[in-house]
Motif scaffolding. Structure first.
Motif, PDB file in Angstrom:
ATOM      1  N   GLY A 138      -9.924  23.306  78.808  1.00 57.60           N
ATOM      2  CA  GLY A 138      -8.534  23.000  79.105  1.00 57.60           C
ATOM      3  C   GLY A 138      -8.117  21.612  78.685  1.00 57.60           C
ATOM      4  O   GLY A 138      -6.935  21.293  78.655  1.00 57.60           O
ATOM      5  N   GLU A 139      -9.090  20.735  78.361  1.00 65.34           N
ATOM      6  CA  GLU A 139      -8.784  19.344  78.068  1.00 65.34           C
ATOM      7  C   GLU A 139      -8.945  18.973  76.597  1.00 65.34           C
ATOM      8  O   GLU A 139      -8.633  17.861  76.202  1.00 65.34           O
ATOM      9  CB  GLU A 139      -9.710  18.435  78.887  1.00 65.34           C
ATOM     10  CG  GLU A 139      -9.741  18.748  80.369  1.00 65.34           C
ATOM     11  CD  GLU A 139     -10.840  17.963  81.072  1.00 65.34           C
ATOM     12  OE1 GLU A 139     -11.239  16.916  80.546  1.00 65.34           O
ATOM     13  OE2 GLU A 139     -11.297  18.414  82.119  1.00 65.34           O
ATOM     14  N   LEU A 140      -9.465  19.877  75.781  1.00 63.28           N
ATOM     15  CA  LEU A 140      -9.838  19.513  74.417  1.00 63.28           C
ATOM     16  C   LEU A 140      -8.660  19.056  73.572  1.00 63.28           C
ATOM     17  O   LEU A 140      -8.835  18.307  72.616  1.00 63.28           O
ATOM     18  CB  LEU A 140     -10.545  20.687  73.731  1.00 63.28           C
ATOM     19  CG  LEU A 140     -11.924  21.066  74.288  1.00 63.28           C
ATOM     20  CD1 LEU A 140     -12.512  22.218  73.494  1.00 63.28           C
ATOM     21  CD2 LEU A 140     -12.871  19.881  74.259  1.00 63.28           C
ATOM     22  N   GLY A 141      -7.463  19.499  73.905  1.00 63.94           N
ATOM     23  CA  GLY A 141      -6.302  19.170  73.093  1.00 63.94           C
ATOM     24  C   GLY A 141      -6.022  17.689  72.984  1.00 63.94           C
ATOM     25  O   GLY A 141      -5.373  17.240  72.041  1.00 63.94           O
ATOM     26  N   SER A 142      -6.490  16.897  73.925  1.00 60.26           N
ATOM     27  CA  SER A 142      -6.262  15.457  73.869  1.00 60.26           C
ATOM     28  C   SER A 142      -7.488  14.697  73.383  1.00 60.26           C
ATOM     29  O   SER A 142      -7.501  13.469  73.388  1.00 60.26           O
ATOM     30  CB  SER A 142      -5.866  14.939  75.260  1.00 60.26           C
ATOM     31  OG  SER A 142      -6.918  15.175  76.184  1.00 60.26           O
ATOM     32  N   CYS A 143      -8.522  15.433  72.962  1.00 59.54           N
ATOM     33  CA  CYS A 143      -9.799  14.808  72.605  1.00 59.54           C
ATOM     34  C   CYS A 143      -9.969  14.649  71.095  1.00 59.54           C
ATOM     35  O   CYS A 143      -9.330  15.336  70.298  1.00 59.54           O
ATOM     36  CB  CYS A 143     -10.961  15.642  73.141  1.00 59.54           C
ATOM     37  SG  CYS A 143     -11.007  15.788  74.939  1.00 59.54           S
ATOM     38  N   VAL A 144     -10.888  13.754  70.742  1.00 57.26           N
ATOM     39  CA  VAL A 144     -11.334  13.596  69.364  1.00 57.26           C
ATOM     40  C   VAL A 144     -12.689  14.280  69.238  1.00 57.26           C
ATOM     41  O   VAL A 144     -13.631  13.950  69.966  1.00 57.26           O
ATOM     42  CB  VAL A 144     -11.462  12.111  68.981  1.00 57.26           C
ATOM     43  CG1 VAL A 144     -12.050  11.975  67.571  1.00 57.26           C
ATOM     44  CG2 VAL A 144     -10.114  11.417  69.074  1.00 57.26           C
ATOM     45  N   VAL A 196     -10.689   2.555  69.889  1.00 50.99           N
ATOM     46  CA  VAL A 196      -9.496   2.533  69.037  1.00 50.99           C
ATOM     47  C   VAL A 196      -8.534   3.668  69.378  1.00 50.99           C
ATOM     48  O   VAL A 196      -7.310   3.475  69.418  1.00 50.99           O
ATOM     49  CB  VAL A 196      -9.901   2.602  67.548  1.00 50.99           C
ATOM     50  CG1 VAL A 196      -8.677   2.773  66.657  1.00 50.99           C
ATOM     51  CG2 VAL A 196     -10.660   1.341  67.157  1.00 50.99           C
ATOM     52  N   THR A 197      -9.069   4.872  69.632  1.00 50.55           N
ATOM     53  CA  THR A 197      -8.186   6.013  69.900  1.00 50.55           C
ATOM     54  C   THR A 197      -7.734   6.069  71.352  1.00 50.55           C
ATOM     55  O   THR A 197      -6.681   6.633  71.654  1.00 50.55           O
ATOM     56  CB  THR A 197      -8.884   7.342  69.563  1.00 50.55           C
ATOM     57  OG1 THR A 197     -10.007   7.534  70.442  1.00 50.55           O
ATOM     58  CG2 THR A 197      -9.355   7.368  68.114  1.00 50.55           C
ATOM     59  N   GLY A 198      -8.544   5.509  72.264  1.00 46.64           N
ATOM     60  CA  GLY A 198      -8.213   5.586  73.679  1.00 46.64           C
ATOM     61  C   GLY A 198      -8.343   6.985  74.241  1.00 46.64           C
ATOM     62  O   GLY A 198      -7.790   7.298  75.305  1.00 46.64           O
ATOM     63  N   ARG A 199      -9.087   7.853  73.561  1.00 47.88           N
ATOM     64  CA  ARG A 199      -9.221   9.247  73.976  1.00 47.88           C
ATOM     65  C   ARG A 199     -10.675   9.597  74.267  1.00 47.88           C
ATOM     66  O   ARG A 199     -11.594   8.889  73.864  1.00 47.88           O
ATOM     67  CB  ARG A 199      -8.688  10.179  72.878  1.00 47.88           C
ATOM     68  CG  ARG A 199      -7.201   9.992  72.595  1.00 47.88           C
ATOM     69  CD  ARG A 199      -6.757  10.812  71.406  1.00 47.88           C
ATOM     70  NE  ARG A 199      -5.341  10.600  71.120  1.00 47.88           N
ATOM     71  CZ  ARG A 199      -4.412  11.553  71.167  1.00 47.88           C
ATOM     72  NH1 ARG A 199      -4.746  12.789  71.501  1.00 47.88           N
ATOM     73  NH2 ARG A 199      -3.155  11.271  70.880  1.00 47.88           N
ATOM     74  N   ARG A 200     -10.840  10.706  74.972  1.00 42.30           N
ATOM     75  CA  ARG A 200     -12.190  11.217  75.191  1.00 42.30           C
ATOM     76  C   ARG A 200     -12.786  11.642  73.853  1.00 42.30           C
ATOM     77  O   ARG A 200     -12.113  12.257  73.020  1.00 42.30           O
ATOM     78  CB  ARG A 200     -12.163  12.405  76.152  1.00 42.30           C
ATOM     79  CG  ARG A 200     -13.463  13.197  76.172  1.00 42.30           C
ATOM     80  CD  ARG A 200     -13.458  14.299  77.208  1.00 42.30           C
ATOM     81  NE  ARG A 200     -13.937  13.788  78.482  1.00 42.30           N
ATOM     82  CZ  ARG A 200     -14.295  14.566  79.508  1.00 42.30           C
ATOM     83  NH1 ARG A 200     -14.194  15.872  79.411  1.00 42.30           N
ATOM     84  NH2 ARG A 200     -14.723  14.032  80.626  1.00 42.30           N
TER      85      ARG A 200
END
Length: 407
Positions: A212-218, A251-255
């Motif tokens: 459910g969280e992958l959409g905001s991940c790198v 740099v990305t600030g993402r998971r």
């Protein structure tokens, strides 16, 4: 019913090889309708292969390429190798006889594997022998969804051109291969195609809690193999990879989600990525996908990332074919060809020699907001999928089957 032998792939422990086989079978079923397959990989090891009970699919062990010491073929191999003729493959032609007996009557040989017809993994003697063996028996050989070459000038290039001119058709997976083949005099039996894995259907995996969280991940795939091409030693490559993850998170600030795609002993992405994760600790928000996921399940996960960075070719194909902005880490020419096909340039490719954690993080960040990259994916991936389907129809036509007739 047509009988097709898929020969030359590697074990499903390499999810790219699994993707090639599964998608190729699906394409040929659509084109031929009434078809059965015999799969003859050159390496095995994944228990899922042995347990595969897909109807119409029979599996054989790899051919035995060990040449008995001091045999006639052993002498031939040594002489040709010593003289540098490039023709030592002739000593391997007879090694297919046992496999041929097990296959029985067959309508076509489809040589699968993506980049077997190159020097990326050494001289492709087994594949020149494959071409010769089946051609001598009047069975059409198709080189399927392949990147071909480049070969060293001289004897090796001459042998390659001669062997490739003798197959029924080469389905090249990018225009760079078509151009290269033309430069060595191979053109009349060449069709531009695409990697069959562009058509691989994803399969949702409910066990991945991150779904459910992958959409905001790198998504990030790093491999031991890529490290060998950077010029760094194993420990240096591990440290560079750790710095890559740290910088990517900063740099990305993402998971950051680490994605294993090859689980071969001695070059396992999974083992390598867990070593990275242990070193990174809690310094960044980090997760690792489980290594037992199938190629289709991995594609479903990769499809949900906001951006993907990958060293394994078929991990990047899973992303690109899912319209995910992708930065490719390249150790061979094949990555450049695929990127030119889609983006019209190689700005989103970083070679092993140029590997730099900071620059890579900046490239990934730039792609998050690159609307041109997204537009290129939306415009150019569907034609690649169509090219793969048309290639299956072309193969069917050579075998006398009109698509949809099932004859």
């Amino acid at each position: 019913m047509k009988h097709i032998a898929l020969i030359g792939n590697a074990t499903w422990l390499n999810r790219g090889c699994e993707a090639i086989e599964v998608s190729t079978r699906a394409l040929l079923v659509d084109a031929l309708s009434d078809v059965r397959f015999t799969c003859v990989p050159f390496t095995i090891g994944d228990c899922r292969e042995a347990a595969d009970t897909t109807p119409g699919v029979h599996r054989l062990p790899p051919p035995d390429f060990d040449i008995p010491w001091m045999s006639y073929d052993w002498v031939r191999w040594r002489v040709h190798r010593r003289l540098g003729t490039g023709r030592e493959y002739r000593a391997l032609v007879s090694r297919y006889e046992s496999t041929a007996e097990s296959i029985g009557d067959v309508d076509a040989i489809v040589s699968v594997g993506g980049d077997n017809y190159s020097f990326d993994y050494g001289r492709p003697s087994r594949f020149w022998a494959l071409n010769d063996f089946w051609r001598q028996r009047g069975v059409p050989v198709f080189v399927w969804g392949a990147s071909v070459g480049p070969f060293p000038h001289g004897a090796d290039e001459h042998v390659a051109a001669s062997s490739l001119r003798g197959v029924s058709r080469i389905f090249a997976r990018e225009l760079d291969t078509v151009s290269y083949l033309d430069s060595i005099g191979v053109s009349e039996n060449v069709s531009v195609s695409a990697d069959p894995a562009f058509t691989l259907e994803p399969e949702t995996c409910d066990e991945v809690n991150l779904a459910g969280e992958l959409g905001s991940c790198v998504g990030l795939n790093l491999s031991p193999l890529f490290g060998r091409y950077t010029g760094l030693g194993p420990d240096e490559w591990l440290e560079a990879s750790v710095q890559c993850v740290l910088r990517m998170g900063e740099v990305t600030g993402r998971r950051i989600v680490l994605v294993p795609h090859v689980m071969l002993e001695g070059q396992s992405d999974e083992a390598f990525l867990w070593r990275i994760a242990e070193r990174v600790g809690s310094s960044v928000d980090l997760a690792v996908l489980p290594g037992h996921l199938s190629a289709r399940q991995l594609k479903a996960c990769i499809a949900r990332f906001s951006v993907f960075v990958g060293a394994r070719t078929h991990a990047t194909i899973a992303a690109l074919s899912s319209l995910v902005p992708t930065v490719t880490l390249a150790y061979s020419t094949k990555a450049y060809g695929i990127n030119r096909e889609i983006f019209g340039h190689t700005d989103y490719v970083m070679s092993a020699a140029e590997f730099d954690p900071n620059r890579l993080a900046l490239m990934a960040t730039a792609m998050l907001d690159d609307k041109e990259a997204v537009r290129a994916l939306e415009e150019r991936v569907p034609p690649l999928v169509q090219r793969a389907r048309e290639s299956a129809a072309t193969l069917a036509g050579v075998l006398g089957v009109s698509v949809g007739s099932g004859a």
